[in-house]
Design an enzyme around this catalytic site. Structure first.
Site, mmCIF file in Angstrom:
data_model
loop_
_atom_site.group_PDB
_atom_site.id
_atom_site.type_symbol
_atom_site.label_atom_id
_atom_site.label_comp_id
_atom_site.label_asym_id
_atom_site.label_seq_id
_atom_site.Cartn_x
_atom_site.Cartn_y
_atom_site.Cartn_z
ATOM 1 N N LYS A 94 0.814 -1.226 0.000
ATOM 2 C CA LYS A 94 0.000 0.000 0.000
ATOM 3 C C LYS A 94 0.841 1.266 0.000
ATOM 4 O O LYS A 94 0.414 2.296 -0.512
ATOM 5 C CB LYS A 94 -0.954 -0.004 1.195
ATOM 6 C CG LYS A 94 -2.110 -0.972 1.015
ATOM 7 C CD LYS A 94 -3.239 -0.666 2.000
ATOM 8 C CE LYS A 94 -4.460 -1.511 1.702
ATOM 9 N NZ LYS A 94 -4.287 -2.932 2.107
ATOM 10 N N GLU A 116 -9.816 7.294 3.231
ATOM 11 C CA GLU A 116 -10.720 6.457 4.016
ATOM 12 C C GLU A 116 -9.956 5.202 4.366
ATOM 13 O O GLU A 116 -9.030 4.807 3.656
ATOM 14 C CB GLU A 116 -11.984 6.118 3.216
ATOM 15 C CG GLU A 116 -11.854 4.913 2.282
ATOM 16 C CD GLU A 116 -10.869 5.115 1.135
ATOM 17 O OE1 GLU A 116 -10.742 6.256 0.664
ATOM 18 O OE2 GLU A 116 -10.228 4.128 0.738
ATOM 19 N N SER A 381 1.767 -9.856 -0.738
ATOM 20 C CA SER A 381 1.418 -8.430 -0.626
ATOM 21 C C SER A 381 1.775 -7.794 0.710
ATOM 22 O O SER A 381 1.989 -6.593 0.788
ATOM 23 C CB SER A 381 -0.076 -8.250 -0.897
ATOM 24 O OG SER A 381 -0.851 -9.079 -0.044
HETATM 25 C C1 LIG Z 1 -5.099 -3.970 1.728
HETATM 26 C C2 LIG Z 1 -4.364 -5.223 1.464
HETATM 27 C C3 LIG Z 1 -4.748 -6.097 0.430
HETATM 28 C C4 LIG Z 1 -5.986 -5.896 -0.408
HETATM 29 O O1 LIG Z 1 -5.987 -4.753 -1.187
HETATM 30 P P1 LIG Z 1 -5.758 -4.789 -2.765
HETATM 31 O O2 LIG Z 1 -6.058 -3.403 -3.183
HETATM 32 O O3 LIG Z 1 -6.672 -5.788 -3.345
HETATM 33 O O4 LIG Z 1 -4.336 -5.154 -2.986
HETATM 34 C C5 LIG Z 1 -3.973 -7.225 0.188
HETATM 35 N N1 LIG Z 1 -2.883 -7.500 0.935
HETATM 36 C C6 LIG Z 1 -2.493 -6.696 1.942
HETATM 37 C C7 LIG Z 1 -1.292 -7.074 2.738
HETATM 38 C C8 LIG Z 1 -3.204 -5.537 2.249
HETATM 39 O O5 LIG Z 1 -2.821 -4.749 3.254
#
Ligand SMILES: *Cc1c(COP(=O)(O)O)cnc(C)c1O
Length: 399
Positions: A94, A116, A381
């Site tokens: 993010k 948000e 992610s």
């Molecule tokens: C917020 C988040 C997501 C989901 O958001 P996307 O916009 O679909 O990527 C996935 N993995 C992590 C670690 C997150 O913090």
């Protein structure tokens, strides 16, 4: 010279096929127009990109490693490469979008950022970028979420952000988003940072572009490690779709690369406790764009459910609705328990505790067969620190 060139299948009005667009009240029209103009200008601006690349390198710690997970590969009989977004500053992908968006706001001469947040991850990333760049930051968060996500609220406050607890509706993400939009209408001098590839055009395109550094790096890292830039598969989890969009971006126009999106099935797509939007949703409009939505026959949003707060969203970015509808991506729904099991497996074979969201991508390894000579890139992610309470309750104590 402006060098910006989108690799996405998006037209001038922000449509991906018939998904996307900008369904906004008239009062937001000029805000969106100004944003669009600034985004296309700066995305192709050499100086902007140089500054962004410097921050991504020296502040976020990019490039994030592409790591061949040997023991995991042996276990599944294929070649698994983990893109380590979990090693970024603040622990997930993010920050890529938050930094780029706040930098864009700065170039536009803005001095106040609004955002948000649901679980608080996007709020923390945005508050971090604002502290770094000396910007005022207001984060709208449902009052229910404020109460149950205290560590992230504390982080945002320490970083200098104002956390506005929203008392309307269910007091969760949807209400926080409504409030942020309302605020933006009355305060057009502020800049609204959206945390995923959702919202009206140009947000889905912009956020995907700001996350596209992920697949840009994957290509050169794969080339260096395997002699080929192109994997056979790219796997990512999907909430709104930003980490998946970033991981897919530079492969979308490479038909030999198969794209797999892992949604949160929750307790199962045949139960009413799910967040698998593309599996059970129908077309509708949510947060300013036409996309797949979890809704009743008369258009009421169905409350989503997932063990993972980041995937708990009743819509999905229009790019992903399009990729899925054309067969360019394959969508798999991974349940809470499949994700938990996959998280434990990664932890015990590689010594990496993944975010619960990322564990849904890992769950794909258990439901899809890969060949011994396949190259499988999985976007990790985020890291699991924020999910320890859930892991201990659901896995360690129950073991
Ligand atoms: C917020 C988040 C997501 C989901 O958001 P996307 O916009 O679909 O990527 C996935 N993995 C992590 C670690 C997150 O913090």
């Amino acid at each position: 010279m402006n060098t910006f060139h989108s690799l996405l299948p998006v037209d001038n009005d922000g449509y991906y096929g018939h998904f996307g667009g900008a369904y906004i009240p008239e009062i937001l029209h000029s805000n969106i127009e100004n944003l669009k103009e600034a985004f296309y200008r700066y995305a192709g601006d050499e100086e902007f990109n140089r500054e962004l690349d410097r921050l991504l390198r020296d502040y976020v710690g990019r490039p994030s490693p592409l790591y061949r997970a040997d023991r995991l590969s042996d276990l599944y009989g294929t070649n698994i490469y983990l893109k380590r977004e979990d090693l970024n500053h603040t622990g997930a992908h993010k920050i890529n979008n938050a930094l780029a968006s706040v930098l864009l706001a700065k170039r536009m001469g803005k001095n106040r950022i609004i955002a948000e947040t649901g679980a608080g991850q996007h709020g923390v990333a945005t508050a971090t970028a604002c502290a770094l760049m000396g910007m005022e930051c207001i984060v709208f968060m449902g009052a229910t979420d404020v109460a149950r996500q205290k560590p992230n609220v504390d982080r945002m406050r320490m970083l200098g952000a104002t956390v506005e607890a929203v008392e309307s509706g269910n007091k969760t993400l949807k209400d926080a988003t409504n409030e942020a939009i309302r605020y933006w209408c009355c305060n057009p001098e502020s800049f609204y940072v959206i945390g995923s590839t959702v919202g009206p055009h140009p947000y889905p395109e912009m956020v995907a572009y700001f996350q596209s550094v992920i697949s840009r790096e994957i290509r050169s890292q794969l080339l260096a490690q395997t002699g080929s830039e192109l994997p056979d598969y790219v796997i990512a989890c999907i909430g709104g779709g930003s980490n998946a969009a970033g991981a897919f971006y530079h492969f979308i126009n490479e038909p030999s690369v198969r794209l797999i999106a892992a949604e949160a099935a929750g307790l199962g797509i045949d139960t009413d406790k799910t967040a698998a939007t593309m599996k059970i949703g129908t077309e509708g409009i949510i947060h300013g764009s036409r996309t797949m939505v979890m809704q009743t026959d008369d258009g009421q949003i169905i409350e989503p459910y997932s063990i993972s707060a980041g995937l708990d969203y009743p819509g999905v970015g229009p790019l992903h609705s399009y990729l899925a509808s054309t067969g360019r991506s394959e969508v798999l729904a991974i349940t809470d328990s499949q994700a938990l099991e996959a998280a434990m497996r990664l932890t015990r074979t590689e010594g990496i505790i993944p975010a619960l969201e990322s564990a849904h991508a890992l769950g794909v390894l258990d439901v899809k067969k890969f060949r011994a000579d396949d190259t499988v890139v999985l976007n990790l992610s985020g890291r699991g620190d924020k999910d320890m309470e859930t892991y201990i309750r659901e896995l360690v104590d129950k073991a």
